[in-house]
Scaffold this motif. Structure first.
Motif, mmCIF file in Angstrom:
data_model
loop_
_atom_site.group_PDB
_atom_site.id
_atom_site.type_symbol
_atom_site.label_atom_id
_atom_site.label_comp_id
_atom_site.label_asym_id
_atom_site.label_seq_id
_atom_site.Cartn_x
_atom_site.Cartn_y
_atom_site.Cartn_z
ATOM 1 N N PRO A 25 56.158 37.224 70.128
ATOM 2 C CA PRO A 25 56.012 37.026 68.606
ATOM 3 C C PRO A 25 55.930 38.408 67.857
ATOM 4 O O PRO A 25 56.819 38.575 67.209
ATOM 5 N N GLY A 26 55.605 39.325 68.736
ATOM 6 C CA GLY A 26 55.097 40.677 68.395
ATOM 7 C C GLY A 26 54.792 40.926 66.987
ATOM 8 O O GLY A 26 53.997 39.728 66.525
ATOM 9 N N SER A 27 54.604 42.023 66.855
ATOM 10 C CA SER A 27 54.312 42.690 64.601
ATOM 11 C C SER A 27 54.645 41.461 64.036
ATOM 12 O O SER A 27 55.855 41.142 63.993
ATOM 13 N N ALA A 28 54.186 41.132 63.093
ATOM 14 C CA ALA A 28 54.380 40.605 61.983
ATOM 15 C C ALA A 28 54.276 41.378 60.610
ATOM 16 O O ALA A 28 55.439 40.886 59.774
ATOM 17 N N ASN A 29 54.219 42.685 61.008
ATOM 18 C CA ASN A 29 54.542 44.075 60.166
ATOM 19 C C ASN A 29 54.174 43.727 58.349
ATOM 20 O O ASN A 29 55.148 43.500 57.860
ATOM 21 N N ALA A 167 54.738 50.120 58.920
ATOM 22 C CA ALA A 167 54.691 50.240 60.156
ATOM 23 C C ALA A 167 54.615 51.133 61.694
ATOM 24 O O ALA A 167 54.153 51.149 62.717
ATOM 25 N N ILE A 168 54.223 52.572 60.221
ATOM 26 C CA ILE A 168 53.722 53.595 60.978
ATOM 27 C C ILE A 168 51.902 53.184 61.904
ATOM 28 O O ILE A 168 51.746 54.007 63.193
ATOM 29 N N THR A 169 51.604 52.527 61.207
ATOM 30 C CA THR A 169 50.369 52.273 61.561
ATOM 31 C C THR A 169 50.542 50.798 62.166
ATOM 32 O O THR A 169 49.135 50.006 62.154
ATOM 33 N N ASP A 170 51.332 50.289 62.552
ATOM 34 C CA ASP A 170 50.909 48.186 63.180
ATOM 35 C C ASP A 170 51.321 48.611 64.554
ATOM 36 O O ASP A 170 51.181 49.940 64.790
ATOM 37 N N ASP A 171 50.883 47.160 65.301
ATOM 38 C CA ASP A 171 50.868 46.669 65.981
ATOM 39 C C ASP A 171 51.931 47.525 67.099
ATOM 40 O O ASP A 171 51.310 47.785 67.880
ATOM 41 N N ASP A 172 52.993 47.328 66.526
ATOM 42 C CA ASP A 172 53.864 47.969 67.246
ATOM 43 C C ASP A 172 54.633 49.174 66.959
ATOM 44 O O ASP A 172 54.954 49.152 65.627
ATOM 45 N N PRO A 173 54.104 50.607 66.745
ATOM 46 C CA PRO A 173 53.801 51.229 65.779
ATOM 47 C C PRO A 173 55.455 52.051 65.627
ATOM 48 O O PRO A 173 55.971 52.189 67.240
ATOM 49 N N ALA A 174 55.945 52.635 64.504
ATOM 50 C CA ALA A 174 57.020 53.307 64.161
ATOM 51 C C ALA A 174 56.422 54.921 64.340
ATOM 52 O O ALA A 174 54.897 55.798 63.574
ATOM 53 N N ARG A 193 60.298 51.831 67.078
ATOM 54 C CA ARG A 193 59.219 51.407 67.263
ATOM 55 C C ARG A 193 58.620 51.611 68.756
ATOM 56 O O ARG A 193 59.947 50.958 69.614
ATOM 57 N N PHE A 194 57.258 51.669 69.029
ATOM 58 C CA PHE A 194 57.254 51.163 70.083
ATOM 59 C C PHE A 194 56.594 49.557 70.650
ATOM 60 O O PHE A 194 55.670 49.645 69.630
ATOM 61 N N HIS A 195 57.087 49.391 71.286
ATOM 62 C CA HIS A 195 56.700 47.181 71.491
ATOM 63 C C HIS A 195 55.301 47.134 72.391
ATOM 64 O O HIS A 195 55.562 47.320 73.698
ATOM 65 N N THR A 196 54.259 46.913 71.853
ATOM 66 C CA THR A 196 53.260 47.459 72.621
ATOM 67 C C THR A 196 53.359 46.128 73.705
ATOM 68 O O THR A 196 53.220 45.415 72.865
ATOM 69 N N GLY A 197 52.603 46.800 74.840
ATOM 70 C CA GLY A 197 53.145 45.475 76.507
ATOM 71 C C GLY A 197 53.980 45.463 76.126
ATOM 72 O O GLY A 197 54.136 44.012 77.406
ATOM 73 N N THR A 198 55.400 46.333 75.980
ATOM 74 C CA THR A 198 56.575 46.022 76.921
ATOM 75 C C THR A 198 56.855 47.426 77.749
ATOM 76 O O THR A 198 56.364 48.970 76.740
ATOM 77 N N GLU A 199 58.345 47.220 77.578
ATOM 78 C CA GLU A 199 58.618 48.327 78.282
ATOM 79 C C GLU A 199 59.757 49.112 77.110
ATOM 80 O O GLU A 199 61.116 49.988 78.008
ATOM 81 N N PHE A 200 59.764 48.142 76.105
ATOM 82 C CA PHE A 200 61.190 48.818 75.153
ATOM 83 C C PHE A 200 60.244 49.733 74.018
ATOM 84 O O PHE A 200 59.658 48.864 73.240
#
Length: 269
Positions: A25-29, A167-174, A193-200
């Motif tokens: 699902p990723g971040s709702a941003n 985005a800077i303070t999001d769960d997938d931070p930028a 953007r760094f996708h938390t819990g992934t390698e991407f």
């Protein structure tokens, strides 16, 4: 259009992307996100919708898929907002684009999905004399970046400061990066953007003022963000590239693995 890379290494990168990025699902941003059967459905903080299709094979039941598409049209029609169904050229069944079109969705400009292993990408950040790269977070700097984007593209980017601040303070931070002249003029801007819990990590932006193109500034942005990914332990970089940048990114070592097309549904006037 550059040809797609169908080597085993490229297909492995694409499979990792499908598994780690497309299936989460990723971040709702700032908006909302939910899983609906084989779909991930989002409503952005400004109201527009987004649909990511996760299932599908050549044996997918056509009538069931048509109902699924129609359900999304009905859902966003009730909200009175447009939405994007993001299609990938390796999605199945093969006639998915025709089914989307029959349901009233209109294809927009295609992009190329490129993925690279950070170990294979350059780490050398080289900028022309009189230019420096800097990470920004302050609202005033984000508004200056907005002005640069509007100068490049010729239309409003009023959404950008709010979106990047979130985005800077999001769960997938930028992390937002700009290239500036010595007198403080922003000439290029990008973010990762760094996708938390992934390698991407995913690369975004990269717009450059016309008079500063061809000097390696965009290339330096890619290398700078690659180094940020390495520092944080990420293995892959991904980008949806426009025709302007896909060739540059391929030459830098990212592999073109699929074509993406946004299919857009817009409420009747």
């Amino acid at each position: 259009m550059i040809p797609l890379d169908t080597s085993p290494a490229a297909l492995a990168l694409r499979a990792a992307y499908d598994q780690q990025i497309r299936s989460r699902p990723g971040s709702a941003n700032g908006g909302s996100v939910e899983r609906v059967g084989p779909l991930i459905r989002k409503v952005g903080f400004e109201g527009d919708g987004f649909v990511q299709y996760l299932g599908g094979s050549e044996d997918t039941d056509g009538a069931e898929l048509d109902r699924l598409i129609a359900d999304q049209v009905e859902y966003f029609a009730k909200l009175g907002v447009k939405f994007e169904w993001k299609y990938y050229s390796h999605d199945l069944p093969a006639d998915l684009p025709e089914r989307l079109t029959r349901a009233g969705l209109v294809p927009d400009e295609e992009e190329c999905l490129l993925i690279g292993d950070v170990a294979e990408l350059t780490s050398e950040v080289v900028v022309p004399d009189g230019i420096r790269l800097r990470e920004i977070t302050a609202r005033a700097d984000l508004e200056r970046m907005q002005a640069m984007e509007e100068e490049v593209w010729g239309y409003s980017h009023a959404w950008l400061p709010d979106a990047l601040s979130a985005a800077i303070t999001d769960d997938d931070p930028a992390v937002v990066v700009v290239a500036e002249t010595d007198d403080g003029r922003i000439v290029c801007g990008s973010w990762i953007r760094f996708h938390t819990g992934t390698e991407f990590g995913s690369l975004w932006g990269g717009s450059t003022l016309p008079e500063y193109r061809g000097q390696g500034i965009y290339r330096a942005h890619v290398a700078y963000r690659r180094n940020l990914a390495v520092e944080r332990g990420y293995r892959y970089l991904q980008v949806d590239a426009s025709p302007d940048s896909r060739g540059i990114l391929a030459r830098l070592g990212l592999r073109p693995v699929s074509v993406t097309v946004p299919y857009i549904w817009t409420p009747p006037a």
